[in-house]
Design an enzyme around this catalytic site. Structure first.
Site, PDB file in Angstrom:
ATOM      1  N   GLU A  76      19.321 100.969 -17.266  1.00 29.32           N
ATOM      2  CA  GLU A  76      18.910  99.612 -17.647  1.00 29.32           C
ATOM      3  C   GLU A  76      18.512  99.496 -19.129  1.00 29.32           C
ATOM      4  OE1 GLU A  76      17.344  96.972 -14.317  1.00 29.32           O
ATOM      5  OE2 GLU A  76      15.993  98.705 -14.284  1.00 29.32           O
ATOM      6  N   HIS A  95       9.813  97.752 -19.767  1.00 30.12           N
ATOM      7  CA  HIS A  95      10.393  97.275 -18.509  1.00 30.12           C
ATOM      8  C   HIS A  95       9.695  97.984 -17.358  1.00 30.12           C
ATOM      9  CE1 HIS A  95      12.907  96.056 -15.286  1.00 30.12           C
ATOM     10  NE2 HIS A  95      13.429  97.252 -15.094  1.00 30.12           N
ATOM     11  N   HIS A  97       8.559  97.834 -12.874  1.00 34.99           N
ATOM     12  CA  HIS A  97       8.749  97.312 -11.516  1.00 34.99           C
ATOM     13  C   HIS A  97       7.398  97.153 -10.813  1.00 34.99           C
ATOM     14  CE1 HIS A  97      12.815  99.703 -11.681  1.00 34.99           C
ATOM     15  NE2 HIS A  97      12.872  98.600 -12.379  1.00 34.99           N
ATOM     16  N   HIS A 166      12.576  92.283  -8.725  1.00 36.38           N
ATOM     17  CA  HIS A 166      12.847  93.473  -9.534  1.00 36.38           C
ATOM     18  C   HIS A 166      11.640  93.907 -10.357  1.00 36.38           C
ATOM     19  CE1 HIS A 166      15.909  95.406 -12.581  1.00 36.38           C
ATOM     20  NE2 HIS A 166      14.793  96.093 -12.486  1.00 36.38           N
TER      21      HIS A 166
HETATM   22 ZN    ZN Z   1      14.461  97.841 -13.435  1.00 40.53          ZN
END
Ligand code: ZN
Length: 243
Positions: A76, A95, A97, A166
């Site tokens: 990602e 980033h 989760h 997500h």
């Molecule tokens: Zn992710």
């Protein structure tokens, strides 16, 4: 900032985010390259708690590894390059989760709002990006430049974008600022969720958020938290005074 300092700080950021529970086996943090603003630095595919200086790779905005580096990158990584490409003032991207924000990424009625003063840094508006809107059925991961660009378009000029089912991506004008936003976003989500169980909730007003948005991304209150979190994460010895 020297490249050596930037890499050291990126290692610290990985450890902080892991220690504060913002990332686990997955999730990542990057910084714009201090000498080449068209590139960014990001670990090879490794869990953030384990990242060391030797794991850091250099990428172009389209996700290509620089210098023939053949190590496995994060799938990602396109999240990062796309945000740097569309936001020249952004120097760090996280980033995550984190579980606590996920209910707000799938609710069709309740949007995430800042409710506690420490989370004012997340901004007034937290846009929600659904990969399905443009790309249909996928594995839900941001695995190419087109998806990254679409995410960055939804982020627009905001500090955080939620990703449906997500997680989130946070953008900062300094590494310490991006980490601060990423640490307080799940805390705010947790408080908001608990408060919703009690009934109507007072959210921060636009004017309150405006006053919480620090003008200087390396302000003393940001550096103070950075030092604290770094020491808690067991990497106080890596601090060199430059964030
Ligand atoms: Zn992710």
């Amino acid at each position: 900032m020297t490249l050596e300092s930037a890499i050291r700080n990126l290692v610290i950021a990985n450890r902080i985010l892991a220690h504060e529970g913002v990332v686990d086996a997955y999730g990542h943090v990057s910084i714009r390259h201090p000498d080449n603003p068209q590139h960014y630095l990001l670990s090879r595919s490794r869990s953030p708690e384990l990242v060391e200086a030797g794991d850091i790779m250099e990428f172009t905005f389209d996700g290509a590894a620089v210098g023939g580096d053949k190590r496995q990158p994060y799938l990602e990584r396109f999240i990062h390059g796309s945000i740097y490409a569309s936001r020249p003032e952004v120097t760090a991207v996280v980033h995550s989760h984190a579980d606590d924000v996920l209910p707000f990424s799938v609710s069709l009625t309740t949007r995430l709002r800042p409710v506690v003063h420490t989370a004012g840094c997340m901004g007034n508006h937290i846009p929600l990006w659904d990969i399905r809107n443009k790309f249909g059925d996928t594995n839900m991961l941001v695995t190419n430049v087109e998806q990254g660009r679409d995410l960055a378009t939804t982020l627009e000029r905001n500090n955080v974008v939620l990703m449906c089912g997500h997680g989130f991506a946070a953008a900062g004008r300094s590494l310490a600022e991006a980490v601060r936003i990423a640490v307080y976003l799940p805390k705010n989500a947790r408080v908001y969720m608990e408060a919703l169980r009690l009934g109507e909730v007072r959210v921060l007003s636009p004017g309150e958020v405006e006053q919480k948005m620090v003008k200087n991304p390396n302000a003393p209150e940001i550096v103070r938290a950075w030092e604290y979190w770094a020491k808690r994460a067991g990497c106080g010895h890596l601090l060199d005074g430059a964030v």
